[in-house]
Enzyme design. Structure first.
Site, mmCIF file in Angstrom:
data_model
loop_
_atom_site.group_PDB
_atom_site.id
_atom_site.type_symbol
_atom_site.label_atom_id
_atom_site.label_comp_id
_atom_site.label_asym_id
_atom_site.label_seq_id
_atom_site.Cartn_x
_atom_site.Cartn_y
_atom_site.Cartn_z
ATOM 1 N N LYS A 176 0.728 -1.212 0.192
ATOM 2 C CA LYS A 176 0.175 0.277 0.121
ATOM 3 C C LYS A 176 1.083 1.345 0.323
ATOM 4 O O LYS A 176 1.635 1.024 0.982
ATOM 5 C CB LYS A 176 -0.986 0.312 1.103
ATOM 6 C CG LYS A 176 -1.754 1.002 1.183
ATOM 7 C CD LYS A 176 -2.579 1.065 2.589
ATOM 8 C CE LYS A 176 -3.108 2.326 2.633
ATOM 9 N NZ LYS A 176 -4.558 2.364 3.998
ATOM 10 N N LYS A 212 -2.236 -1.281 -3.967
ATOM 11 C CA LYS A 212 -3.144 -0.226 -3.617
ATOM 12 C C LYS A 212 -1.988 1.082 -3.608
ATOM 13 O O LYS A 212 -0.977 1.003 -3.344
ATOM 14 C CB LYS A 212 -3.790 -0.295 -3.044
ATOM 15 C CG LYS A 212 -4.371 0.837 -1.892
ATOM 16 C CD LYS A 212 -5.178 0.640 -1.422
ATOM 17 C CE LYS A 212 -6.060 1.768 -0.741
ATOM 18 N NZ LYS A 212 -6.427 2.110 1.364
HETATM 19 C C1 PBG Z 1 -7.888 2.987 5.567
HETATM 20 C C2 PBG Z 1 -7.835 3.367 4.126
HETATM 21 C C3 PBG Z 1 -7.510 4.282 2.709
HETATM 22 C C4 PBG Z 1 -8.243 3.910 2.165
HETATM 23 C C5 PBG Z 1 -8.174 2.070 2.754
HETATM 24 N N1 PBG Z 1 -8.005 1.937 3.505
HETATM 25 C C6 PBG Z 1 -7.483 5.729 3.206
HETATM 26 C C7 PBG Z 1 -5.628 5.466 2.945
HETATM 27 O O1 PBG Z 1 -5.088 4.976 3.595
HETATM 28 O O2 PBG Z 1 -5.561 6.820 3.793
HETATM 29 C C8 PBG Z 1 -8.161 4.605 0.720
HETATM 30 C C9 PBG Z 1 -9.442 3.692 -0.540
HETATM 31 C C10 PBG Z 1 -9.412 4.854 -1.615
HETATM 32 O O3 PBG Z 1 -9.380 5.673 -1.765
HETATM 33 O O4 PBG Z 1 -10.220 4.249 -2.447
HETATM 34 N N2 PBG Z 1 -6.088 3.397 5.745
#
Ligand code: PBG
Length: 349
Positions: free
Chosen positions: A218, A271
């Site tokens: 991520k 992601k």
């Molecule tokens: C929570 C989380 C996030 C997303 C999914 N889980 C936001 C982040 O890490 O700031 C992003 C999902 C999206 O942008 O569609 N940590």
């Protein structure tokens, strides 16, 4: 000779040029032959989209009415009693899974409502389960929507995210969601060691059969902007670069994936998706577990915004994007376009 060995009249010339009236040798290889009709193109298509690989992310709020999210046109923050309605189109179209994000009424420094047994996500899981017994319900596991400071873990006195004390809380949240009936837990916090902590937490409570979909690679991405507005989870100070990955790094993603598998992840996620297709491919080639890709909020918002201006054909663009994500190697795609995409796939777009 300037004209390449051909006489001005097209006759063969002494130095081996050809007459223009000669038949040119047939092109043996003509890729266009297999592109001639839609049926032929369909037959030789290498990548096929399948409704069964789609996951629809949804937001559920503890307070307030259901309302459309300004930064994600077409997406809603649902009230608990509207959630079933919110999922109806996805279910009707055959989307097999949803991923739930909770927006609590109370936030505190330790994110208590993330792991409250009767918190918004456990209640949402129970409500959806009543209506849709076969739906795969995934629960995102993170503290950022639940902490007053908006970070994904606890803070030290020096306002840094404190890895290890966060782990038991993530495990508690996972157990609460599994207990409410979640089919999959999906930790997105990027703390080190959280997959192991969650696995042992689940096992200790008898949830051996609940798989972990780990947000393994991520990245710290600007593409999460609209999500943070939707979940009201923007960090109150600083950013997430101390725990999410640097977009410049490729090897590190593979390392994260390997680690999560060692800790017991059943599936791994990359992601965002679009700016990271190379990472999806590398992860796909590295592992033998299912690979998920999250076509995140900013990727959705860009397409929506351009489509609303009439600058892009939404349907064609979305299908191309999803095809590219599958071609890169994803088995599972999380997408805010999931219900429409399912309809388009069934339509044979
Ligand atoms: C929570 C989380 C996030 C997303 C999914 N889980 C936001 C982040 O890490 O700031 C992003 C999902 C999206 O942008 O569609 N940590």
């Amino acid at each position: 000779m300037m004209d390449g060995g051909r006489g001005a009249d097209g006759e063969r010339t002494e130095d081996g040029g050809r007459r223009t009236e000669d038949e040119s040798p047939a092109l043996a290889v003509r890729p266009r032959r297999l592109r001639r009709t839609a049926a032929l193109r369909g037959m030789v298509r290498e990548t096929r989209l399948s409704v069964s690989s789609l996951v629809y992310p949804m937001f559920v709020g503890e307070t307030g009415d259901s309302c459309e999210i300004a930064s994600l046109p077409g997406q809603w923050r649902w009230r608990l009693d509207d959630l079933e309605r919110g999922a109806a189109r996805a279910v009707e179209m055959g989307v097999p899974a949803v991923l739930l994000f909770g927006i609590p009424s109370e936030r505190d420094a330790v994110g208590s409502s993330a792991y409250a047994r009767n918190g918004i996500v456990p209640r949402a899981i129970r409500a959806l389960r009543r209506s849709y017994p076969d739906l795969i319900i995934m629960a995102d596991v993170c503290l950022c929507e639940y902490t007053s400071h908006g970070h994904c873990g606890l803070l030290t006195d020096r306002q840094e995210v404190d890895n290890d004390p966060t782990l038991p809380l993530l495990a508690r949240a996972s157990v609460a969601y599994a207990d409410a009936g979640a089919d999959v837990v999906a930790p997105s916090d990027m703390m080190d060691g959280r997959v192991r902590a969650i696995r042992s937490g689940l096992d200790a409570e008898g949830f051996h059969e609940i798989p972990i979909l780990s947000y393994a690679a991520k990245y710290s991405s600007a593409f999460y902007g609209p999500f943070r507005e939707a979940a009201q989870s923007a960090p109150q100070f600083g950013d997430r670069r101390g725990y999410q990955m640097d977009p410049a790094n490729r090897r590190e993603a593979l390392r994260e994936v390997r680690l999560d598998l060692l800790e017991g992840a059943d599936m791994v996620m990359v992601k965002p998706a679009l700016a990271y297709l190379d990472i999806i491919r590398e992860v796909r080639d590295l592992v033998d577990v299912p690979v998920a890709a999250y076509n995140v909020s900013g990727e959705y918002a860009m397409v929506k915004a351009a489509a609303m201006q009439g600058w892009l054909d939404e349907r064609a663009t979305v299908m191309e994007i999803l095809t590219a994500i599958v071609r890169a190697g994803a088995d599972i795609i999380l997408s805010y376009h999931a219900p429409e995409a399912a309809a388009w796939i069934r339509d044979g777009a």
